[in-house]
Design an enzyme around this catalytic site. Structure first.
Site, PDB file in Angstrom:
ATOM      1  N   ASN A 162      25.364 -40.338  -7.175  1.00 31.22           N
ATOM      2  CA  ASN A 162      24.321 -39.778  -8.038  1.00 31.22           C
ATOM      3  C   ASN A 162      23.956 -40.844  -9.074  1.00 31.22           C
ATOM      4  OD1 ASN A 162      22.741 -38.332  -9.800  1.00 31.22           O
ATOM      5  ND2 ASN A 162      24.402 -37.000 -10.544  1.00 31.22           N
ATOM      6  N   TRP A 163      22.817 -41.488  -8.839  1.00 30.17           N
ATOM      7  CA  TRP A 163      22.419 -42.585  -9.746  1.00 30.17           C
ATOM      8  C   TRP A 163      21.926 -42.073 -11.095  1.00 30.17           C
ATOM      9  CZ3 TRP A 163      19.143 -46.688  -6.586  1.00 30.17           C
ATOM     10  CH2 TRP A 163      19.945 -47.210  -5.552  1.00 30.17           C
ATOM     11  N   LYS A 164      21.638 -40.793 -11.187  1.00 29.58           N
ATOM     12  CA  LYS A 164      21.056 -40.206 -12.410  1.00 29.58           C
ATOM     13  C   LYS A 164      19.797 -40.988 -12.821  1.00 29.58           C
ATOM     14  CE  LYS A 164      25.656 -38.784 -13.685  1.00 29.58           C
ATOM     15  NZ  LYS A 164      26.506 -38.189 -14.681  1.00 29.58           N
ATOM     16  N   HIS A 202      23.665 -29.436 -10.907  1.00 34.09           N
ATOM     17  CA  HIS A 202      24.484 -30.394 -11.661  1.00 34.09           C
ATOM     18  C   HIS A 202      24.602 -29.896 -13.109  1.00 34.09           C
ATOM     19  CE1 HIS A 202      25.824 -34.071 -13.589  1.00 34.09           C
ATOM     20  NE2 HIS A 202      26.180 -34.500 -12.390  1.00 34.09           N
ATOM     21  N   GLY A 204      31.499 -38.427 -16.438  1.00 37.74           N
ATOM     22  CA  GLY A 204      31.098 -39.526 -17.304  1.00 37.74           C
ATOM     23  C   GLY A 204      32.026 -39.773 -18.478  1.00 37.74           C
ATOM     24  N   SER A 220      34.296 -38.757 -12.950  1.00 36.62           N
ATOM     25  CA  SER A 220      35.008 -40.018 -13.205  1.00 36.62           C
ATOM     26  C   SER A 220      35.852 -40.475 -12.021  1.00 36.62           C
ATOM     27  CB  SER A 220      35.853 -39.901 -14.472  1.00 36.62           C
ATOM     28  OG  SER A 220      35.022 -39.678 -15.592  1.00 36.62           O
ATOM     29  N   GLY A 237      29.161 -40.618  -9.911  1.00 42.12           N
ATOM     30  CA  GLY A 237      28.103 -41.016 -10.838  1.00 42.12           C
ATOM     31  C   GLY A 237      28.182 -42.509 -11.119  1.00 42.12           C
ATOM     32  N   GLY A 238      28.766 -42.867 -12.261  1.00 44.48           N
ATOM     33  CA  GLY A 238      28.813 -44.256 -12.729  1.00 44.48           C
ATOM     34  C   GLY A 238      29.229 -45.269 -11.669  1.00 44.48           C
TER      35      GLY A 238
HETATM   36  C1  PEP Z   1      28.257 -36.871 -11.755  1.00 44.45           C
HETATM   37  O1  PEP Z   1      27.401 -37.016 -12.604  1.00 44.45           O
HETATM   38  O2  PEP Z   1      28.071 -36.091 -10.807  1.00 44.45           O
HETATM   39  C2  PEP Z   1      29.505 -37.616 -11.891  1.00 44.45           C
HETATM   40  C3  PEP Z   1      30.528 -37.242 -11.182  1.00 44.45           C
HETATM   41  O3  PEP Z   1      29.497 -38.654 -12.807  1.00 44.45           O
HETATM   42  P1  PEP Z   1      30.708 -39.685 -13.090  1.00 44.45           P
HETATM   43  O4  PEP Z   1      31.252 -40.114 -11.752  1.00 44.45           O
HETATM   44  O5  PEP Z   1      30.072 -40.802 -13.833  1.00 44.45           O
HETATM   45  O6  PEP Z   1      31.727 -38.937 -13.870  1.00 44.45           O
END
Ligand code: PEP
Length: 252
Positions: free
Chosen positions: A9-11, A97, A175, A215, A236-237
């Site tokens: 998920n690049w957001k 989300h 995040g 995370s 995400g990140g």
């Molecule tokens: C997300 O936004 O779905 C996510 C899991 O983010 P991160 O991996 O950055 O915690």
């Protein structure tokens, strides 16, 4: 059908050139070292969906959107419909989300409508559920997750439900750099499978893909994915760096 999925998920990140470069790096990596038994999905900002589906044509990559309108078409300025996603070969869409629930006040009713629209066009919803830290500290996390599941999804028939991917994302882990422990993740994933089993029976529950998000990175993915009810991750990140993302997908 239950399968292993790692979805990025690049957001709201990456300018066009950067998105192009990241997609190039991911597809190069996939053609040099094909993944075994795991589906890699990239969910870029909507502006880059067509670019991404072009890359996906020549690799094992699949493309997902981060959101879709609950309306089907018409005078909804700024929105994207399921039909539009379908017209550029999008195969997945993240729904519910926690950032959409929080910043865009998306209700369970709206999410259920989005799910229905996606299924009509054969796009698989990646349906996110997960508790806030307060809920966990108060011991309400199981009830809350059950409520989110039933309000968003349990109007579906069994055959419709078999096209859903569930993403368990504890909000306190998104995040933050704080990951659910493998034990916490397995416990909740087993609970989710149990709730699905109560509603649709054990065969459907066993066939449901349930992925973990929060995370998850190249260092902790192996421990998380080694649990029997964890079928992959929503990342995400760490999905913004090709090498890390691919390493996560190689962590089964
Ligand atoms: C997300 O936004 O779905 C996510 C899991 O983010 P991160 O991996 O950055 O915690």
């Amino acid at each position: 059908m239950r399968s292993k999925i790692v979805a990025g998920n690049w957001k709201m990140n990456k300018k066009f050139d950067e998105a192009d470069e990241l997609l190039y790096q991911i597809s190069e990596e996939l053609s040099n070292n094909p993944l075994k038994d795991v589906q890699l999905v990239v969910c870029p900002p909507s502006l880059y969906l067509e670019l991404a589906t072009d890359f996906a044509e020549s690799s094992d990559l699949k493309i997902g959107a981060q959101n879709v309108s609950h309306q089907k078409s018409g005078a909804y300025t700024g929105e994207l419909s399921v039909e539009m996603l379908n017209s550029v070969d999008v195969e997945y869409c993240i729904i519910g989300h926690s950032e959409r629930r929080k910043y865009f006040s998306e209700s369970s009713e709206m999410l259920a409508q989005k799910v229905d629209n996606l299924l009509e066009f054969g796009i698989e919803p990646i349906f996110c559920i997960g508790e806030q830290l307060d809920d966990r500290e108060a011991g309400n996390h199981f009830d809350l997750v059950k409520k989110q599941l039933s309000e968003g999804l349990f109007h579906l028939s069994a055959s419709e439900f078999s096209n859903i991917v569930v993403a368990y994302e504890p909000v306190w882990a998104i995040g933050t750099g704080v990951t659910a422990s493998p034990k916490q993740a397995q416990e909740m994933h087993a609970f989710i499978r149990g709730v699905i089993s109560e509603k649709y029976g054990s065969d459907i529950a066993e066939e449901t893909t349930i992925i973990y998000g929060g995370s998850c990175n190249a260092k902790n993915a192996k421990e998380l994915f080694s649990n029997k009810d964890v079928d992959g991750g929503l990342i995400g990140g760490a999905s913004l760096i090709a090498k890390d993302f691919i390493n996560i997908a190689n962590s089964f």
